[in-house]
Design an enzyme around this catalytic site. Structure first.
Site, PDB file in Angstrom:
ATOM      1  N   HIS A 134     -34.873  13.794  42.778  1.00 51.46           N
ATOM      2  CA  HIS A 134     -34.984  12.395  42.384  1.00 51.46           C
ATOM      3  C   HIS A 134     -35.861  11.629  43.378  1.00 51.46           C
ATOM      4  CE1 HIS A 134     -31.590  13.358  39.802  1.00 51.46           C
ATOM      5  NE2 HIS A 134     -31.527  12.119  39.324  1.00 51.46           N
TER       6      HIS A 134
ATOM      7  N   GLU B  38      -4.746  -4.814  12.137  1.00 49.82           N
ATOM      8  CA  GLU B  38      -5.917  -4.514  11.308  1.00 49.82           C
ATOM      9  C   GLU B  38      -6.371  -5.796  10.605  1.00 49.82           C
ATOM     10  OE1 GLU B  38      -7.003  -1.605   7.502  1.00 49.82           O
ATOM     11  OE2 GLU B  38      -4.930  -2.174   7.898  1.00 49.82           O
ATOM     12  N   HIS B  39      -5.480  -6.386   9.828  1.00 53.43           N
ATOM     13  CA  HIS B  39      -5.748  -7.645   9.129  1.00 53.43           C
ATOM     14  C   HIS B  39      -4.923  -8.759   9.766  1.00 53.43           C
ATOM     15  CE1 HIS B  39      -7.561  -5.440   5.686  1.00 53.43           C
ATOM     16  NE2 HIS B  39      -6.560  -4.592   5.851  1.00 53.43           N
TER      17      HIS B  39
ATOM     18  N   HIS C  99       0.816  -1.214   0.000  1.00 52.99           N
ATOM     19  CA  HIS C  99       0.000   0.000   0.000  1.00 52.99           C
ATOM     20  C   HIS C  99       0.850   1.264   0.000  1.00 52.99           C
ATOM     21  CE1 HIS C  99      -4.318  -0.865   0.232  1.00 52.99           C
ATOM     22  NE2 HIS C  99      -3.969  -2.015   0.768  1.00 52.99           N
TER      23      HIS C  99
END
Length: 453
Positions: free
Chosen positions: A437, A344-345, A276
């Site tokens: 409350h 990632e992978h 890449h």
């Protein structure tokens, strides 16, 4: 302890690191990514953001001419036109269009199966109902990088689940090419996914455009998709104005191979994410010196079959500080490193890959066996390939329909159910010191409710 095996080009020979006896500081260095330190980008990105906020479309056009080397881009041509889409369909090879259609169909099927119920309610206690109501977010910008290639696959992975989730406004941001146009296959993929709004703006300026909105680019509530450190820096600085989505930076992978794996095949997969760009990270992790040696021997032959640019990228990664081959003293150590790295992978090589699946805790995706290479996941398998990087797989998940949906809690309590819950809520409110409350679940309410019968 690092030992590099000689190859035809010793300068770019893959790095081989042995974990046995490796100092803790060196082990920690193996876990680093190029995106880990964005400090060098923050000041210039602030200037880019300021320019887009102040000058809108004119700034986007200026940055396209300056950063993308696209001299023909003007403030009036930032959005792709219907004519651009038609030209794209004519210019892209019909077989490529067929493959885009095939991929979109698989991605759509997967994400349709992922969709949750629109609403559910469960009776938690007699007369007490609670559940979730699911609705799409109002808008999203899908960022599609271009600097080191064209990525119609990213268009598909980001837009298809958004359309499946029912997001009313889905747009695509992508840098223009030197010709001032959007990549043709990107336009094809966008239209086939059901998206017509594509804008020519990349980098931090694209993120700024959808964070603030310009005359042409609409403001969005979220931006998704992978990008360079410039994009990541833009998301970081604008996180108070736009949801930056999952942290998806430069590509990274781990090929985990046991002693039964074929080292040459593992090496083939090691190159996938390494090509890449020089900012990628890629490791082959194994407990077998024989597998490591076979991988080292196979790499030069694979590089010889690649073009100079991609081969150069992967050589830089595998010979540098963010890639190579890691030899562990045993498979337990190999798995431990993989979990520490949180890739990632992740692809698992070996005769019985499912035997290792239960031991993996941290990975954006896990691909099992030699017939499930990363490109299938990247393009056509169906699960999303936009994945958390930079060790963020320890807490983040793959992009999915859930990134385009929001859940609203729903509750309904009958009068009989209220009687069982109110005393407990009252005690806790008193203990925490919240008087309003406590009053809201006290006899005051009982009296008012009686009057309303």
């Amino acid at each position: 302890m690092t030992a590099a095996h000689p190859g035809p080009d010793p300068v770019n020979a893959p790095r081989v690191v042995h974990l046995q006896g490796l100092p803790p500081a060196d082990y920690a260095d193996l876990l680093l990514r190029t995106e880990g330190d964005l400090s060098a980008y923050l000041d210039p990105v602030r200037e880019i953001i300021d320019a887009v906020r102040e000058r809108g479309d004119e700034a986007l056009a200026d940055f396209a001419r300056r950063f993308d080397k696209a001299p023909s881009v003007t403030a009036e041509t930032l959005k792709a036109t219907p004519a651009d889409f038609e030209a794209a369909f004519k210019s892209v090879d019909p077989e490529v269009i067929e493959s885009i259609r095939f991929a979109i169909d698989n991605i759509r099927r997967f994400h349709q199966a992922q969709m949750p119920e629109e609403m559910w309610l469960k009776e938690m206690h007699p007369g007490v109902f609670a559940g979730d109501r699911v609705r799409p977010i109002p808008s999203v910008a899908c960022y599609v990088p271009r600097g080191k290639g064209s990525f119609p696959s990213v268009v598909m992975m980001t837009t298809v689940p958004a359309v499946v989730a029912g997001v009313p406004r889905v747009i695509v941001l992508t840098p223009p090419g030197p010709d001032g146009k959007v990549d043709a296959a990107t336009l094809v993929a966008a239209r086939l996914a059901g998206v017509e709004d594509v804008y020519k703006c990349g980098g931090a300026q694209g993120v700024a455009a959808v964070a603030y909105g310009t005359e042409t680019v609409p403001r969005c509530v979220k931006v998704v998709g992978p990008g360079s450190p410039w994009v990541l820096a833009g998301k970081k600085l604008l996180a108070d104005r736009i949801d930056p989505g999952i942290p998806a930076g430069p590509s990274e992978s781990v090929i985990l191979a046991d002693a039964t794996a074929d080292g040459a095949l593992a090496a083939l997969d090691l190159l996938v994410e390494a090509e890449h760009g020089p900012d990628s990270s890629a490791y082959l992790v194994t407990d077998s010196q024989a597998v490591a040696d076979a991988a080292v021997a196979a790499l030069p032959g694979y590089w010889a079959q690649m073009g100079a640019e991609r081969a150069g990228f992967s050589q830089t990664v595998l010979s540098g500080p963010r890639g190579g081959i890691i030899v562990a003293p045993d498979f337990n150590a190999a798995v431990a490193f993989t979990n520490d790295y949180a890739p990632e992978h992740l692809m698992i090589h070996g005769r019985e890959p499912f035997a290792h699946l239960g031991r993996i805790e941290n990975a954006g995706e896990i691909l099992l066996g030699e017939s499930t290479p990363i490109p299938l996941g990247n393009f056509v398998l169906g699960p999303n390939a936009v994945l958390p990087t930079g060790r963020n797989a320890r807490t983040w998940s793959a992009l999915s329909v859930f990134d385009y949906l929001k859940r609203t809690s729903v509750g309904y309590v009958t009068r009989d159910g209220y009687k069982a819950l109110a005393p407990h809520a009252h005690r806790l409110a008193v203990y925490e010191g919240f008087e309003a409350h406590a009053n809201a679940v006290s006899p005051l309410r009982d009296e008012i409710m009686k009057r309303g019968r």
